[in-house]
Motif scaffolding. Structure first.
Motif, PDB file in Angstrom:
ATOM      1  N   PHE A 347      14.458  27.481   4.720  1.00 55.21           N
ATOM      2  CA  PHE A 347      15.677  26.673   4.788  1.00 55.21           C
ATOM      3  C   PHE A 347      15.468  25.444   5.665  1.00 55.21           C
ATOM      4  N   LEU A 348      14.916  25.644   6.856  1.00 55.27           N
ATOM      5  CA  LEU A 348      14.737  24.521   7.777  1.00 55.27           C
ATOM      6  C   LEU A 348      13.735  23.500   7.249  1.00 55.27           C
ATOM      7  N   HIS A 352      14.803  19.450   6.230  1.00 53.74           N
ATOM      8  CA  HIS A 352      14.064  18.320   6.795  1.00 53.74           C
ATOM      9  C   HIS A 352      13.374  17.527   5.685  1.00 53.74           C
ATOM     10  N   ARG A 353      12.706  18.222   4.793  1.00 54.52           N
ATOM     11  CA  ARG A 353      12.003  17.551   3.690  1.00 54.52           C
ATOM     12  C   ARG A 353      12.947  16.689   2.878  1.00 54.52           C
ATOM     13  N   ASP A 354      14.091  17.236   2.492  1.00 52.58           N
ATOM     14  CA  ASP A 354      14.995  16.493   1.620  1.00 52.58           C
ATOM     15  C   ASP A 354      15.647  15.311   2.336  1.00 52.58           C
ATOM     16  N   THR A 355      15.920  15.464   3.632  1.00 52.64           N
ATOM     17  CA  THR A 355      16.485  14.333   4.383  1.00 52.64           C
ATOM     18  C   THR A 355      15.443  13.236   4.545  1.00 52.64           C
ATOM     19  N   PHE A 356      14.191  13.605   4.830  1.00 50.85           N
ATOM     20  CA  PHE A 356      13.130  12.605   4.911  1.00 50.85           C
ATOM     21  C   PHE A 356      12.993  11.871   3.576  1.00 50.85           C
ATOM     22  N   TRP A 391       9.914  12.555  11.347  1.00 58.02           N
ATOM     23  CA  TRP A 391       8.804  12.500  10.400  1.00 58.02           C
ATOM     24  C   TRP A 391       7.547  11.987  11.099  1.00 58.02           C
ATOM     25  N   GLN A 392       7.683  10.899  11.841  1.00 57.76           N
ATOM     26  CA  GLN A 392       6.529  10.316  12.521  1.00 57.76           C
ATOM     27  C   GLN A 392       5.975  11.271  13.573  1.00 57.76           C
ATOM     28  N   ILE A 403       5.684  16.452   1.516  1.00 56.50           N
ATOM     29  CA  ILE A 403       6.905  16.123   0.765  1.00 56.50           C
ATOM     30  C   ILE A 403       6.564  15.840  -0.689  1.00 56.50           C
ATOM     31  N   GLN A 404       5.526  15.024  -0.906  1.00 57.33           N
ATOM     32  CA  GLN A 404       5.155  14.670  -2.274  1.00 57.33           C
ATOM     33  C   GLN A 404       4.698  15.895  -3.061  1.00 57.33           C
TER      34      GLN A 404
END
Length: 788
Positions: A347-348, A352-356, A391-392, A403-404
């Protein structure tokens, strides 16, 4: 446009929750505010707006710096008072989010606007270009979006959004006004749906709700995972929805659906069905007493959608997740979340992935550079770090690849690839600036003159640190340093800037050095709070070893430290933001001038731990009472001070601290916390330039035994009524004796040294009482006072 526009008077159109609070914050800042609403039927046409102003007094958190500020808002209506707009330098529209209502209102007010007036809409998502079209051409260049976040007094973010016709000078003028006068963090947005903050922030909420539903995670577990554990506010996800109001959240989400129809994530931007059912039932969150959560007695309950009933809210993150979340390194944290099979970890990683992904996809269209997005989310949604900073910190290239990979595997919420610019850079924030994808450059910060007043602004990860000045003297407890020639700055290094023996020694030595080498001294901390007061841990350690002589020496050292501030041959100016409690307040009281951010919470709170102020605080209050009645009885003024200190009241703003007498007439309140040091230095320079001399000690007329008797009679009534305990009475009686100058004749003049002696005597007597020790220990353990 070279002329500066001074906003002396502002109109707010619409007395709803936002409009009334914007008007409140304007008067907090000393700007005359005229609040408009539809006329009411009956004898009083301004009844609607007057009711809205009265509601301000009851709202929590309080939108008014003091309750009396409500009286400074001028009520008006659109039928009788439009002429008042001719006196307004700024007009802010805050009516319902329907474009036809806004357009009709603009057409109505246009004839009354002066050629110089600036006009803005507080819309949270309607097109600024479309709103501008209805205005006369002469006004269009002076119109833009001015979007405050709720509540306007406390939320730092304001989004400034131009239309195609807005003149650049208008944005510059408004950005300067909003920053210095209203204390805001201004982000310039592009005219896109929901602008920056809500576009990313609301998506993050929706993504969390989506994945919580998909993984069947209870709401209180989600909030345990998405609050401080990941650098977000305590309200996390579902508590945030309750605080905002489920109906308000529904309006924001559904109201933007039409404008977001081309958004690849639009299918996820919808509220879950169970939330719609709550809204239909009238359970709208905190404002109705029930929503996702409700409170029954002292118990917090959370909705269980499977059983369609509430249960006690007490679930926490799984032990495995607590161990992962303890990782300090963001790269390790996200890597472990991504590789874990635990549903809470999955979930976490997903949120994070989708917001980035979403932020990267939108950046070029919604903002000039990545800094704008990160600061908007920090200031508008309370995140410790924005999405690009996170992210950075986790590793730019590694996280992009992860992510990709999820996008390619069909696991992300949208199938669109990351934009190409993501793969061309190594970091989004660098010492040169933050990445601006349209121009493919790293954009430096704004060079508007207003930002030269902020020596240490909020910085994003990877940004070049601000100059930290030259050190003149430093210990483990304090640092004496300088940014400007001839002006020394003294800062504490202790945890929460607590005042212990090492700090006191450092202060005394630092002041001595500043006297020899500098024109003036500024007392300022590099972070909030200013000071939580005495180091109670050191006090408890001395009590456990019964080292009363050592405690008395420390107390004398405390009085010596505050005295050296008062008696220094150079001006001493304090700059305060955040809490200044107990001894921290006493340090302020001994400075020649105090520059306080509005959000400064100041109080002499010693009675809460069974003590009285003894760092010169009682002496200063007795002195101030005498100065307010130079030829008369100081008691009427002293009584107010007594009640404030006896109740351990903390001022809810710097304005209230002035009203309570905790900040004297030698104080200046400003709105932006990052400008405090600049203004404090300028005040110090002005005092030095004026040929500063330390104030002479004068005899202090005191209330004496008559005053003590009157205050004790007041306390007896409180004790008889059960409002205070027997020990509360004893502590307050000691306070009364000290403030009134002891058992001497009323009207007698005593020395400051006598008052300091009474402070020490009362403090040490209370410190020897086991009940005071119990109060101190309880406060250290729980953070709450003990009423024994």
């Amino acid at each position: 446009m070279s002329e500066v526009i001074h906003v002396r008077c502002a109109a707010v159109l619409g007395a709803g929750v936002m409009g009334a609070q914007i008007a409140a914050h304007l008067v907090n800042a000393g700007v005359r505010a005229v609040l408009f609403e539809l006329p009411a039927e009956g004898a009083e046409p301004n009844a609607h707006v007057q009711k809205a102003i009265e509601r301000l007094r009851k709202l929590q958190p309080n939108p008014l710096a003091t309750p009396e500020h409500a009286e400074l808002i001028v009520p008006a209506n659109y039928e009788e008072n439009l002429e008042a707009l001719r006196d307004c330098d700024l007009v802010i529209e805050a009516v319902a989010e329907r474009i036809e209502i806004k357009r009709d209102l603009y057409a109505r007010i246009a004839p009354y606007l002066t050629p110089q007036a600036l006009v803005g809409s507080n819309t949270s998502g309607l097109s600024i270009d479309q709103l501008a079209e209805v205005l006369p051409e002469a006004i269009q260049e002076r119109f833009c979006g001015i979007h405050f976040f709720n509540p306007p007094r406390y939320m730092r973010l304001v989004e400034l959004t131009p239309s195609e016709r807005t003149a650049p000078w208008v944005l510059d003028q408004l950005e300067s006004f909003l920053t210095t006068t209203l204390g805001k963090g201004v982000i310039r947005a592009r005219d896109t749906p929901n602008f920056i903050g809500n576009r990313i922030g609301v998506f993050a909420l929706m993504a969390a709700m989506h994945h919580a539903d998909r993984l069947d995670l209870p709401f209180d577990v989600v909030d345990a995972l998405t609050g401080p554990a990941v650098g977000r506010p305590k309200s996390a996800t579902f508590r945030t929805a309750d605080v905002v109001g489920l109906d308000t959240l529904q309006h924001v989400v559904e109201g933007s659906t039409e404008r977001l129809k081309d958004d690849p994530w639009v299918g996820c931007l919808k509220l879950p069905a169970w939330m719609g059912q709550l809204i239909e039932s009238g359970a709208l969150g905190q404002k109705t007493g029930a929503g996702v959560y409700r409170k029954v007695g002292k118990e917090i309950q959370v909705l269980d959608t499977e059983r369609a009933e509430y249960r006690p809210a007490r679930q926490e993150a799984a032990p495995e997740l607590q161990e992962i979340l303890s990782q300090a390194d963001p790269a390790t944290l996200l890597e472990r979340l991504r590789r874990s099979d635990h549903p809470q970890a999955h979930f976490l990683w997903c949120i994070h992935r989708d917001t980035f992904h979403y932020a990267a996809y939108l950046l070029a269209s919604i903002a000039d550079n990545a800094r704008a997005v990160d600061l908007a989310i920090r200031w508008g949604f309370g995140w410790q770090r924005g999405p690009f900073e996170l992210w950075q910190a986790a590793g730019w290239r590694e996280t992009a690849a992860a992510i990709q990979a999820d996008i390619d595997a069909g696991e992300a919420l949208a199938k669109v690839a990351l934009p190409d610019w993501i793969h061309r850079i190594e970091a989004v924030h660098t010492a040169e600036g933050s990445y601006a994808p349209l121009d493919q450059v790293y954009r430096a910060r704004s060079n508007l003159p207003v930002y030269q007043r902020q020596y240490f602004p909020d910085q994003v990860l990877g940004e070049r640190p601000a100059a930290c000045g030259g050190t003149m003297f430093e210990t483990e407890a304090v640092r004496l340093w300088s940014l400007e020639s001839g002006i020394a700055i003294l800062s504490f290094k202790s945890r929460q800037h607590a005042i212990g023996g090492d700090v006191l020694d450092g202060v005394i030595e630092a002041v001595s050095i500043a006297e020899r080498r500098c024109r003036a001294l500024v007392l300022w901390q590099d972070s909030e709070p200013f000071s939580v007061g005495a180091n109670l841990k050191q006090v408890v350690e001395a009590l456990e070893s019964e080292d009363y002589d050592g405690l008395e020496r420390m107390l004398a050292r405390f009085q010596q430290a505050t005295a050296c501030l008062r008696e220094a041959p150079i001006p001493v100016v304090a700059g305060v933001r955040g809490m200044a409690l107990g001894g921290g307040c006493e340090f302020l009281m001994h400075c020649d001038h105090v520059v306080a951010a509005l959000e400064s919470y100041i109080g002499l709170v010693e009675t809460g731990v069974g003590l009285i102020p003894a760092g010169g605080g009682c002496k200063e209050l007795a002195l101030r009472a005498a100065q307010r009645a130079p030829d008369g009885d100081p008691f009427p003024f002293l009584r107010g001070y007594f009640e404030t200190v006896a109740k351990a009241n903390v001022a809810k703003s710097a304005r209230e601290a002035q009203a309570l007498g905790l900040l004297g007439s030698n104080s200046t309140v400003i709105l932006h916390p990052d400008e405090v040091l600049h203004v404090a230095q300028q005040q110090a320079i002005a005092l030095a330039e004026a040929g500063y001399r330390a104030p002479l000690k004068r005899p202090v007329r005191v209330a004496g035994r008559d005053g003590v008797a009157t205050l004790k009679a007041f306390l007896v009534n409180l004790r008889s009524g059960g409002f205070i305990s027997a020990y509360d009475y004893e502590v307050a009686a000691r306070l009364a004796t000290t403030l009134c100058g002891g058992e001497v004749d009323a009207g007698l003049s005593v020395s400051e040294d006598w008052l300091l002696h009474l402070e020490r005597e009362g403090f040490m007597a209370l410190l020897r009482n086991p009940k005071t020790r119990d109060r101190i220990v309880h406060t250290l353990k729980t953070g709450k006072p003990l009423r024994n």
